[in-house]
Design a protein around this motif. Structure first.
Motif, PDB file in Angstrom:
ATOM      1  N   ASP A  14       0.823  -1.216   0.000  1.00 18.08           N
ATOM      2  CA  ASP A  14       0.000   0.000   0.000  1.00 18.08           C
ATOM      3  C   ASP A  14       0.855   1.264   0.000  1.00 18.08           C
ATOM      4  O   ASP A  14       0.549   2.231  -0.712  1.00 18.08           O
ATOM      5  CB  ASP A  14      -0.945   0.014   1.207  1.00 18.08           C
ATOM      6  N   GLU A  15       1.936   1.273   0.782  1.00 19.99           N
ATOM      7  CA  GLU A  15       2.798   2.455   0.818  1.00 19.99           C
ATOM      8  C   GLU A  15       3.510   2.656  -0.512  1.00 19.99           C
ATOM      9  O   GLU A  15       3.689   3.794  -0.953  1.00 19.99           O
ATOM     10  CB  GLU A  15       3.770   2.369   1.984  1.00 19.99           C
ATOM     11  N   LEU A  16       3.900   1.553  -1.164  1.00 20.92           N
ATOM     12  CA  LEU A  16       4.493   1.679  -2.493  1.00 20.92           C
ATOM     13  C   LEU A  16       3.478   2.241  -3.482  1.00 20.92           C
ATOM     14  O   LEU A  16       3.800   3.116  -4.290  1.00 20.92           O
ATOM     15  CB  LEU A  16       5.035   0.330  -2.974  1.00 20.92           C
ATOM     16  N   LYS A  17       2.234   1.760  -3.409  1.00 18.55           N
ATOM     17  CA  LYS A  17       1.177   2.291  -4.291  1.00 18.55           C
ATOM     18  C   LYS A  17       0.992   3.786  -4.072  1.00 18.55           C
ATOM     19  O   LYS A  17       0.868   4.549  -5.039  1.00 18.55           O
ATOM     20  CB  LYS A  17      -0.152   1.564  -4.034  1.00 18.55           C
ATOM     21  N   ASP A  18       0.972   4.214  -2.815  1.00 20.08           N
ATOM     22  CA  ASP A  18       0.814   5.639  -2.505  1.00 20.08           C
ATOM     23  C   ASP A  18       1.981   6.455  -3.046  1.00 20.08           C
ATOM     24  O   ASP A  18       1.776   7.532  -3.617  1.00 20.08           O
ATOM     25  CB  ASP A  18       0.693   5.862  -0.991  1.00 20.08           C
TER      26      ASP A  18
END
Length: 166
Positions: A14-18
């Motif tokens: 999720d943090e990579l997506k953000d």
């Protein structure tokens, strides 16, 4: 280990997506003919590769979204022991796997010893160990996210530092 940090697989994805979404927005604002655009696009591509590796481990290898990967910055003796066990003929990508295996405290691929952890890690999507390498490298940088004496954890900011094994 000098310091360790635990990453939850789904949170890291999720943090990579953000971060990728933020870079997409930045690209919209930049002139595509500039070096800043190229650097931003390259960083976005690198993070997308990391994300693909983590998603592969979750979706194709069946790692739980809640799987924890605990990485650490090696001490000088841990690094020396890793170099002793690693074959002297190891090439760049193989050295990366040895580095990540030795930097791993706990993860779904951890074996009974460093050699088994190395072999198990070698079965992962190539984007996964590159992500883990960046994380472990960042942990060895004084003042980097996750390196607090107060025990702050769960930083998934990617490092662009070069591997000491290259």
């Amino acid at each position: 280990m000098l310091t360790t940090e635990t990453y939850v697989l789904e949170d890291a994805i999720d943090e990579l997506k953000d971060h990728i979404a933020t870079l997409d927005e930045a690209l919209d604002e930049l002139d595509s003919s500039t070096s800043e655009y190229e650097r931003t696009e390259s960083q976005k591509d690198r993070l997308a590769y990391f994300k693909n590796g983590l998603q592969w481990q979750r979706d194709e290898e069946g790692w739980s979204p809640g799987a924890e990967i605990e990485l650490g910055a090696m001490t000088a003796s841990e690094e020396a022991m890793m170099h002793r066990e690693r074959p002297s003929t190891a090439e760049k990508d193989e050295r990366r796997l040895w580095w990540v295996a030795a930097s791993t405290v706990d993860a779904p691929y951890v074996g009974d010893d460093l050699a088994e952890t190395f072999r198990n890690l070698g079965q992962c999507h190539p984007g996964f160990p590159k992500w883990a390498e960046a994380k472990a490298n960042a942990l060895g940088v004084p003042g980097a996210p996750g390196n607090s004496s107060e025990g702050e954890t769960n930083s998934t900011t990617s490092s662009s530092s070069d591997s000491p094994t290259e």
